[in-house]
Write a protein that holds these residues in place. Structure first.
Motif, PDB file in Angstrom:
ATOM      1  N   VAL A 212      24.853   8.798   1.089  1.00  0.00           N
ATOM      2  CA  VAL A 212      24.188   9.449   2.100  1.00  0.00           C
ATOM      3  C   VAL A 212      22.820   8.964   2.152  1.00  0.00           C
ATOM      4  CG1 VAL A 212      23.389  11.858   2.942  1.00  0.00           C
ATOM      5  CG2 VAL A 212      25.543  11.370   1.739  1.00  0.00           C
ATOM      6  N   GLU A 213      22.606   8.387   3.301  1.00  0.00           N
ATOM      7  CA  GLU A 213      21.214   7.627   3.272  1.00  0.00           C
ATOM      8  C   GLU A 213      20.097   8.777   3.430  1.00  0.00           C
ATOM      9  OE1 GLU A 213      21.041   4.730   6.216  1.00  0.00           O
ATOM     10  OE2 GLU A 213      22.703   3.421   5.519  1.00  0.00           O
ATOM     11  N   ASN A 214      20.260   9.963   4.010  1.00  0.00           N
ATOM     12  CA  ASN A 214      19.233  10.923   4.398  1.00  0.00           C
ATOM     13  C   ASN A 214      19.797  12.168   4.374  1.00  0.00           C
ATOM     14  OD1 ASN A 214      17.245   8.791   5.480  1.00  0.00           O
ATOM     15  ND2 ASN A 214      18.777   8.756   7.365  1.00  0.00           N
ATOM     16  N   SER A 215      18.941  12.932   3.469  1.00  0.00           N
ATOM     17  CA  SER A 215      19.433  14.390   3.188  1.00  0.00           C
ATOM     18  C   SER A 215      19.386  15.117   4.907  1.00  0.00           C
ATOM     19  CB  SER A 215      18.464  15.042   2.271  1.00  0.00           C
ATOM     20  OG  SER A 215      18.472  14.400   1.094  1.00  0.00           O
ATOM     21  N   PHE A 216      20.001  16.147   4.946  1.00  0.00           N
ATOM     22  CA  PHE A 216      20.207  16.886   6.110  1.00  0.00           C
ATOM     23  C   PHE A 216      20.965  18.220   5.865  1.00  0.00           C
ATOM     24  CE2 PHE A 216      23.984  14.314   6.739  1.00  0.00           C
ATOM     25  CZ  PHE A 216      24.869  15.085   7.351  1.00  0.00           C
ATOM     26  N   THR A 217      20.543  19.051   6.742  1.00  0.00           N
ATOM     27  CA  THR A 217      21.371  20.290   6.943  1.00  0.00           C
ATOM     28  C   THR A 217      21.731  20.686   8.390  1.00  0.00           C
ATOM     29  OG1 THR A 217      20.195  21.284   4.828  1.00  0.00           O
ATOM     30  CG2 THR A 217      21.089  22.813   6.374  1.00  0.00           C
ATOM     31  N   ASP A 218      22.837  21.286   8.592  1.00  0.00           N
ATOM     32  CA  ASP A 218      23.312  21.435   9.921  1.00  0.00           C
ATOM     33  C   ASP A 218      23.739  23.107   9.798  1.00  0.00           C
ATOM     34  OD1 ASP A 218      24.847  22.013  12.236  1.00  0.00           O
ATOM     35  OD2 ASP A 218      26.254  20.247  12.159  1.00  0.00           O
ATOM     36  N   TYR A 219      22.968  23.809  10.625  1.00  0.00           N
ATOM     37  CA  TYR A 219      23.218  25.086  10.427  1.00  0.00           C
ATOM     38  C   TYR A 219      24.159  25.707  11.707  1.00  0.00           C
ATOM     39  CZ  TYR A 219      19.062  25.054   7.828  1.00  0.00           C
ATOM     40  OH  TYR A 219      18.001  25.365   6.815  1.00  0.00           O
ATOM     41  N   PHE A 262      24.796   9.913  18.059  1.00  0.00           N
ATOM     42  CA  PHE A 262      24.890   8.471  17.748  1.00  0.00           C
ATOM     43  C   PHE A 262      24.908   8.100  16.101  1.00  0.00           C
ATOM     44  CE2 PHE A 262      22.151   9.083  21.745  1.00  0.00           C
ATOM     45  CZ  PHE A 262      23.370   8.928  22.721  1.00  0.00           C
ATOM     46  N   MET A 263      23.848   8.968  15.179  1.00  0.00           N
ATOM     47  CA  MET A 263      23.716   9.174  14.122  1.00  0.00           C
ATOM     48  C   MET A 263      25.381   9.503  13.663  1.00  0.00           C
ATOM     49  SD  MET A 263      21.066   7.739  13.033  1.00  0.00           S
ATOM     50  CE  MET A 263      21.152   8.059  11.465  1.00  0.00           C
ATOM     51  N   ARG A 264      25.951  10.469  14.117  1.00  0.00           N
ATOM     52  CA  ARG A 264      27.344  10.985  13.816  1.00  0.00           C
ATOM     53  C   ARG A 264      28.127   9.799  13.767  1.00  0.00           C
ATOM     54  NH1 ARG A 264      31.024  15.578  16.540  1.00  0.00           N
ATOM     55  NH2 ARG A 264      30.852  14.181  18.492  1.00  0.00           N
ATOM     56  N   ALA A 265      28.095   9.118  14.895  1.00  0.00           N
ATOM     57  CA  ALA A 265      29.027   7.854  14.993  1.00  0.00           C
ATOM     58  C   ALA A 265      28.701   6.700  14.004  1.00  0.00           C
ATOM     59  CB  ALA A 265      28.837   7.300  16.301  1.00  0.00           C
ATOM     60  N   ARG A 266      27.191   6.495  13.510  1.00  0.00           N
ATOM     61  CA  ARG A 266      27.389   5.582  12.263  1.00  0.00           C
ATOM     62  C   ARG A 266      27.848   6.185  11.209  1.00  0.00           C
ATOM     63  NH1 ARG A 266      22.837   4.810  15.758  1.00  0.00           N
ATOM     64  NH2 ARG A 266      22.609   2.862  16.461  1.00  0.00           N
ATOM     65  N   ARG A 267      27.834   7.602  10.791  1.00  0.00           N
ATOM     66  CA  ARG A 267      28.484   8.312   9.753  1.00  0.00           C
ATOM     67  C   ARG A 267      29.808   7.940   9.729  1.00  0.00           C
ATOM     68  NH1 ARG A 267      24.802  12.341  10.905  1.00  0.00           N
ATOM     69  NH2 ARG A 267      26.701  13.613  11.358  1.00  0.00           N
ATOM     70  N   GLN A 268      30.538   8.183  10.878  1.00  0.00           N
ATOM     71  CA  GLN A 268      31.970   7.969  11.035  1.00  0.00           C
ATOM     72  C   GLN A 268      32.140   6.800  10.643  1.00  0.00           C
ATOM     73  OE1 GLN A 268      32.519   9.231  14.921  1.00  0.00           O
ATOM     74  NE2 GLN A 268      32.431  11.364  14.649  1.00  0.00           N
ATOM     75  N   GLN A 269      31.438   5.471  11.081  1.00  0.00           N
ATOM     76  CA  GLN A 269      31.943   4.377  10.666  1.00  0.00           C
ATOM     77  C   GLN A 269      31.830   4.089   9.229  1.00  0.00           C
ATOM     78  OE1 GLN A 269      29.406   1.456  12.607  1.00  0.00           O
ATOM     79  NE2 GLN A 269      30.242   2.249  14.832  1.00  0.00           N
ATOM     80  N   LYS A 270      30.872   4.770   8.579  1.00  0.00           N
ATOM     81  CA  LYS A 270      30.719   4.607   7.000  1.00  0.00           C
ATOM     82  C   LYS A 270      31.827   5.139   6.311  1.00  0.00           C
ATOM     83  CE  LYS A 270      26.605   5.125   5.575  1.00  0.00           C
ATOM     84  NZ  LYS A 270      25.214   5.754   5.108  1.00  0.00           N
ATOM     85  N   VAL A 271      32.505   6.326   6.757  1.00  0.00           N
ATOM     86  CA  VAL A 271      33.448   6.930   6.178  1.00  0.00           C
ATOM     87  C   VAL A 271      34.646   6.442   6.400  1.00  0.00           C
ATOM     88  CG1 VAL A 271      34.945   9.002   6.136  1.00  0.00           C
ATOM     89  CG2 VAL A 271      32.401   9.404   6.399  1.00  0.00           C
ATOM     90  N   ILE A 272      34.975   5.488   7.491  1.00  0.00           N
ATOM     91  CA  ILE A 272      36.098   4.712   7.862  1.00  0.00           C
ATOM     92  C   ILE A 272      36.010   3.656   6.604  1.00  0.00           C
ATOM     93  CG2 ILE A 272      37.077   3.163   9.312  1.00  0.00           C
ATOM     94  CD1 ILE A 272      36.381   5.296  11.596  1.00  0.00           C
ATOM     95  N   ASN A 323      37.543  -9.602   1.083  1.00  0.00           N
ATOM     96  CA  ASN A 323      37.042  -9.439  -0.214  1.00  0.00           C
ATOM     97  C   ASN A 323      36.917 -10.701  -1.080  1.00  0.00           C
ATOM     98  OD1 ASN A 323      37.200  -6.591  -0.083  1.00  0.00           O
ATOM     99  ND2 ASN A 323      39.273  -6.507  -1.030  1.00  0.00           N
ATOM    100  N   GLU A 324      37.875 -11.422  -1.269  1.00  0.00           N
ATOM    101  CA  GLU A 324      37.528 -12.786  -1.609  1.00  0.00           C
ATOM    102  C   GLU A 324      36.517 -13.731  -1.050  1.00  0.00           C
ATOM    103  OE1 GLU A 324      41.250 -14.742  -2.151  1.00  0.00           O
ATOM    104  OE2 GLU A 324      41.928 -13.273  -3.528  1.00  0.00           O
ATOM    105  N   ASN A 325      36.165 -13.552   0.194  1.00  0.00           N
ATOM    106  CA  ASN A 325      35.360 -14.579   0.989  1.00  0.00           C
ATOM    107  C   ASN A 325      33.958 -13.646   1.138  1.00  0.00           C
ATOM    108  OD1 ASN A 325      36.629 -17.107   1.609  1.00  0.00           O
ATOM    109  ND2 ASN A 325      38.088 -15.324   2.353  1.00  0.00           N
ATOM    110  N   ASN A 326      33.660 -12.553   0.657  1.00  0.00           N
ATOM    111  CA  ASN A 326      32.521 -11.763   0.646  1.00  0.00           C
ATOM    112  C   ASN A 326      32.195 -11.463   2.132  1.00  0.00           C
ATOM    113  OD1 ASN A 326      32.022 -11.810  -2.129  1.00  0.00           O
ATOM    114  ND2 ASN A 326      31.369 -13.932  -1.922  1.00  0.00           N
ATOM    115  N   GLY A 327      33.298 -11.011   2.767  1.00  0.00           N
ATOM    116  CA  GLY A 327      33.153 -10.601   4.244  1.00  0.00           C
ATOM    117  C   GLY A 327      32.088  -9.362   4.303  1.00  0.00           C
ATOM    118  N   MET A 328      31.601  -9.467   5.609  1.00  0.00           N
ATOM    119  CA  MET A 328      30.455  -8.396   5.709  1.00  0.00           C
ATOM    120  C   MET A 328      30.924  -7.472   6.748  1.00  0.00           C
ATOM    121  SD  MET A 328      27.802  -9.039   3.778  1.00  0.00           S
ATOM    122  CE  MET A 328      26.616  -8.259   4.606  1.00  0.00           C
ATOM    123  N   SER A 329      30.497  -6.185   6.857  1.00  0.00           N
ATOM    124  CA  SER A 329      30.612  -5.132   7.512  1.00  0.00           C
ATOM    125  C   SER A 329      29.667  -4.983   8.415  1.00  0.00           C
ATOM    126  CB  SER A 329      31.268  -3.951   6.995  1.00  0.00           C
ATOM    127  OG  SER A 329      32.469  -4.284   6.233  1.00  0.00           O
TER     128      SER A 329
END
Length: 488
Positions: A212-219, A262-272, A323-329
C-alpha cells in the motif's frame, strides 16, 4: 455537444558426480553428442491434476469435477495428453507478438449489486520482451452502446444493455468488441469475475501481499444497505479476500488522491498482479487443495472464453519465461492525464441549476473517434518504460547550436508522441559534451536509458556546471557537441 445519457451506475455503485580414473586403452572413444535440453513440459502435470481432481482424490465425485470444469469452460484436448515435442502456445494477435486478455469485474451480489462492469483491464504479454502491460479503461468513459446504435453511454453499461436473457455471452462479446475498437488491440481471451469469485480466489491461495503506497480512509465504502469506514496504512501487508476487495473497490477517500476512479484502477491492477504471483508460486501449484479451491471458487462466479489444457500449459510456460527473463509489469489508465493529457477530456452533463448530472469522460477527438487512443496504446505496448514514466523532458542547447537542438527535439517528438518534450532554448553556448539525467534518484530511469540510447549519450549524471534543478523537469538533456541519432 449533446449526450443522450442513461445512467446505469447505482452508486453502490512463480548424486554428486564421481570422477573415475582414466583407463589406458588403445581404443579411441568417441564422445556421444549431447542431447539438447528440452523445455519443461506442463501438459502431463496439468493432466494429472485434472485426473486427480475429477477422480475424487480430494473428496469430489467424478460428476462434480466434470461439472466444475464444464462451468468454467475447460475443454480437455487430446493433443495435450499425447507425447509431442511441440510446445503449446497461447493464441496471439495478428502480429504474432502479443497475447491480450480482457479482465472484467462485475458486481452481481444479491445485496445491491447490478450488472455494471466497473473493472475493465486489458492485459497484454509481449513475447519479445517478456513484459506485461495492463491498460485500465475508466468506467465513466463514453462509448457507443451497441455497434451502429449512435447512442453513447458509460462503457460500464455496454454488457448490461447488449446481453440477452439466457445469453450473457452476447453482452461480453459486444464489450470485447467495444474495447478492441477503443484500444486498437486484438483480444484473444476474456474473463468476467464477480466479487464472490474474487474474494474466494484470494482466500484459496492464502491471501495476497500488497504494498500500500499511500495511507487512506474511505468513510463511504458501499454495503448492501449503507456504508462503512475502511482504512489502509501504507506498507507491505497480507490481505485476505474481503480486505483485498475493499482495497480494490474503495473510491471515496480524500487522502492522497486515492478517492478517484483512476487511482482505484491502479490499485486493481496491483491486486491482479499479486493474485497472479500467488497462483504461480510453488506452494499453490503443488497444492491440490489450493487448486481445487480456486476451481470451486470460480465455477459459479466466472464467465470465461473457452480454453484447453494446452492453453493452461502454454500460460504456465509464459509465466516461467516472465520470471526467468525478469519480465517487467507496467500499468496504464486511460484517464484525462493519459498521453500527456491529449487523449481524454471531461464530457460531464449538468442540470439547469449548474449541479453535476453525470460525470463522463470521452475522446478529445469526439465521441466514437479513437484514432489517437489507438496510436497511444500502440506506443505504450512497444515502449512501456518511457510511457509509464510519463516524464516532463526539457532539452537545452549548451553548445550544439539552436537550429540543431530544434531539429533533434522535433525528431524526439515524432518518435515519442504523447510525451512532454520541450525545447528550453540556450542555457550555455560554450559547453562540451552531452548529458541526460533525472533529478529524482531511482525515478525516470527507463526514460534516461531509452533516450540515452536514442541520442548516443553516455553521460547520465548532472555535470558540475549545473548547480540547480533548472526548471523543475523530470529529465534534463544538455546538448553540447554534435549528437548522432541511433537509427532503429
Amino acid at each position: 455537444m449533446t449526450l443522450d445519457m442513461q445512467l446505469t451506475d447505482t452508486g453502490k455503485t512463480e548424486m554428486p558426480l564421481v570422477e573415475i580414473p582414466e583407463k589406458k586403452t588403445d581404443i579411441v572413444e568417441t564422445k556421444k553428442p549431447e542431447t539438447p535440453k528440452k523445455k519443461r513440459k506442463w501438459g502431463w502435470l496439468i493432466a494429472l491434476i485434472v485426473i486427480l481432481i475429477i477422480g475424487g482424490g480430494i473428496g469430489f465425485a467424478v460428476w462434480k469435477g466434470l461439472s466444475i470444469f464444464q462451468k468454467i469452460g475447460l475443454k480437455i484436448d487430446a493433443g495435450s495428453l499425447s507425447i509431442t515435442n511441440q510446445e503449446p502456445e497461447l493464441q496471439k494477435d495478428s502480429t504474432g507478438k502479443y497475447t491480450n486478455a480482457l479482465i472484467i469485474g462485475i458486481d452481481t451480489r444479491a445485496n445491491g449489486g447490478g450488472l455494471n462492469t466497473d473493472t475493465l483491464i486489458v492485459s497484454s504479454y509481449n513475447y519479445e520482451t517478456n513484459d506485461i502491460v495492463m491498460v485500465s479503461i475508466p468506467r465513466d468513459l463514453s462509448v457507443e452502446i451497441g455497434q451502429g446504435s449512435d447512442w453513447y453511454n458509460k462503457i460500464n453499461a455496454v454488457y448490461a444493455f447488449t446481453k440477452e436473457d439466457g445469453n450473457d455471452e452476447k453482452g461480453i462479446l459486444e464489450l470485447k468488441r467495444t474495447v478492441e475498437e477503443l484500444t486498437g488491440m486484438e483480444i484473444q481471451y476474456y474473463v468476467m469475475v464477480n466479487f464472490e469469485a474474487f474474494t474466494q480466489i484470494v482466500d484459496a491461495v492464502g491471501g495476497v501481499d500488497i504494498n500500500v503506497e499511500n495511507s487512506f480512509t474511505d468513510y463511504q465504502y458501499p454495503l448492501g444497505t449503507g456504508y462503512q469506514t475502511v482504512s489502509f496504512k501504507s506498507g507491505i501487508q497480507t490481505m485476505d479476500g474481503e480486505t483485498a476487495l475493499k482495497y480494490a473497490r474503495s473510491r471515496h477517500s480524500s487522502d492522497n488522491g486515492e478517492g478517484s476512479d483512476f487511482m482505484r484502477a491502479r490499485r486493481q491492477q496491483k491486486v491482479i498482479m499479486a493474485i497472479k504471483d500467488k497462483i504461480l508460486s510453488s506452494e499453490t501449484l503443488t497444492s491440490p487443495k489450493a487448486i481445487m479451491g480456486i476451481f470451486s471458487a470460480v465455477a459459479d462466479n466466472i464467465k470465461i472464453s473457452t480454453f484447453t489444457i494446452s492453453d493452461i500449459e502454454a500460460a504456465l510456460n509464459v509465466a516461467r519465461d516472465f520470471n526467468e527473463n525478469n519480465g517487467m509489469s507496467y500499468s496504464f489508465v486511460l484517464d484525462p492525464s493519459a498521453g500527456n493529457s491529449q487523449l481524454v477530456g471531461n464530457l460531464s452533463t449538468y442540470n439547469a441549476d449548474g449541479s453535476l448530472a453525470a460525470y463522463v469522460i470521452g475522446p478529445k477527438l469526439g465521441l466514437g473517434k479513437y484514432e489517437d487512443i489507438n496510436e497511444y496504446v500502440g506506443y505504450v505496448l512497444a515502449k512501456p518504460g518511457i510511457y509509464a514514466d510519463d516524464p516532463n523532458i526539457y532539452v537545452y542547447n549548451t553548445g550544439l547550436g539552436s537550429t540543431e537542438v530544434a531539429d533533434i527535439v522535433k525528431t524526439l517528438k515524432a518518435d515519442y508522441p504523447y510525451i512532454n518534450i520541450i525545447n528550453k532554448g540556450t542555457l550555455y553556448s560554450d559547453k562540451e559534451g552531452e548529458y541526460i539525467y533525472t533529478h529524482t534518484e531511482n525515478e525516470f530511469t527507463a526514460t534516461v536509458d531509452e533516450l540515452a540510447t536514442k541520442l548516443n549519450i553516455t553521460n547520465k549524471t548532472k555535470p558540475e556546471y549545473v548547480t540547480n534543478n533548472l526548471n523543475g523537469e523530470d529529465v534534463t538533456i544538455l546538448l553540447g557537441k554534435e549528437v548522432q541519432l541511433v537509427t532503429e
